[in-house]
Motif scaffolding. Structure first.
Motif, PDB file in Angstrom:
ATOM      1  N   TYR A  61     -41.451 -23.142  -8.936  1.00 13.55           N
ATOM      2  CA  TYR A  61     -41.533 -24.309  -8.056  1.00 13.55           C
ATOM      3  C   TYR A  61     -42.034 -23.902  -6.686  1.00 13.55           C
ATOM      4  O   TYR A  61     -42.115 -22.707  -6.362  1.00 13.55           O
ATOM      5  N   LYS A 116     -37.555 -20.078 -10.624  1.00 14.98           N
ATOM      6  CA  LYS A 116     -36.182 -20.524 -10.812  1.00 14.98           C
ATOM      7  C   LYS A 116     -35.366 -19.394 -11.430  1.00 14.98           C
ATOM      8  O   LYS A 116     -35.743 -18.836 -12.459  1.00 14.98           O
ATOM      9  N   GLN A 124     -32.249 -23.943 -20.350  1.00  8.03           N
ATOM     10  CA  GLN A 124     -31.626 -23.439 -19.130  1.00  8.03           C
ATOM     11  C   GLN A 124     -30.694 -22.276 -19.422  1.00  8.03           C
ATOM     12  O   GLN A 124     -29.792 -22.371 -20.253  1.00  8.03           O
TER      13      GLN A 124
END
Length: 227
Positions: free
Chosen positions: A50, A61, A89
């Protein structure tokens, strides 16, 4: 990549909002932004990257916490101005240690999810403190000293830095090590409050310090004059 040309980067001022969703459950984990380079890195590596507006840089991330996001799909919306990222995740998505960044009900003002992982060690105490200060911006100033500083007069907030700096210098002069540590902590806290008021992340200070490594004092001063 031809798909990148579909995004109207000029319309989006170079940044496109990204909704990140857990691929298996459909849970919305976070909202962030990408510039063109971050999209390219994400597509090339299948790991979410990001662009941080507060840090003013691209970040992977999980680069500090290890809580990375493996990308399973990237979807562009009908207006070509928002991305939906479907990810696997690792750990948790939120810096608070919660699974999702969306955890406060606006109807009840209660937290609907609890902290799953203590992330203090992963992010470091300075970054954690900065995030806590940011979270207190709109708290009741009668109950939060941080909120009182942020919602009060700017001069009052800034005078605290001057006062604490003075007390720190006297502690140095008195050679009182406990007071040196105590007053240094006070300065750092009040500096972070002032930085939070302008949304300047401490990460940018770290970047500046890193930039100065390998430069002599004269070179560093000259670089400031030239810029």
């Amino acid at each position: 990549m031809e798909i990148l040309n579909k995004i109207d980067w000029q319309k989006m001022d170079g940044l496109i909002p990204v909704v990140t969703q857990e691929a298996t459950t459909g849970d919305v984990l976070m909202l962030a932004y990408m510039d063109k380079e971050a999209v390219e890195l994400t597509m090339d590596t299948n790991i979410a990257h990001y662009f941080s507006r507060s840090k003013q840089r691209i970040w992977k991330k999980g680069e500090s916490s290890g809580h990375i996001q493996e990308v399973e799909d990237i979807l562009l919306d009908c207006d070509n101005d928002t991305i939906l990222l479907k990810v696997k995740q690792t750990g948790v998505a939120c810096h608070t240690g919660r699974k999702s960044c969306f955890f406060t009900s606006m109807k009840t003002n209660e937290e609907v999810t609890k902290v799953e992982i203590d992330t203090t060690a992963a992010y470091g105490v300075i970054d954690t403190l900065y995030h806590v200060i940011q979270e207190k911006k709109n708290d009741d100033p009668k109950a939060s000293y941080t909120a009182k500083l942020l919602q009060g007069k700017e001069n009052s907030m800034l005078k605290k830095i001057v006062e604490e700096a003075g007390e720190f210098t006297f502690a140095i002069k008195d050679n009182d090590q406990e007071e040196i540590v105590y007053e240094a902590a006070d300065i750092i806290y009040h500096m972070l409050v002032a930085m939070a008021s302008k949304n300047v992340s401490p990460d940018r200070v770290k970047q500046e310090i890193a930039r100065r490594f390998g430069m002599s004092g004269i070179e560093e001063k000259n670089s400031r004059v030239e810029s």
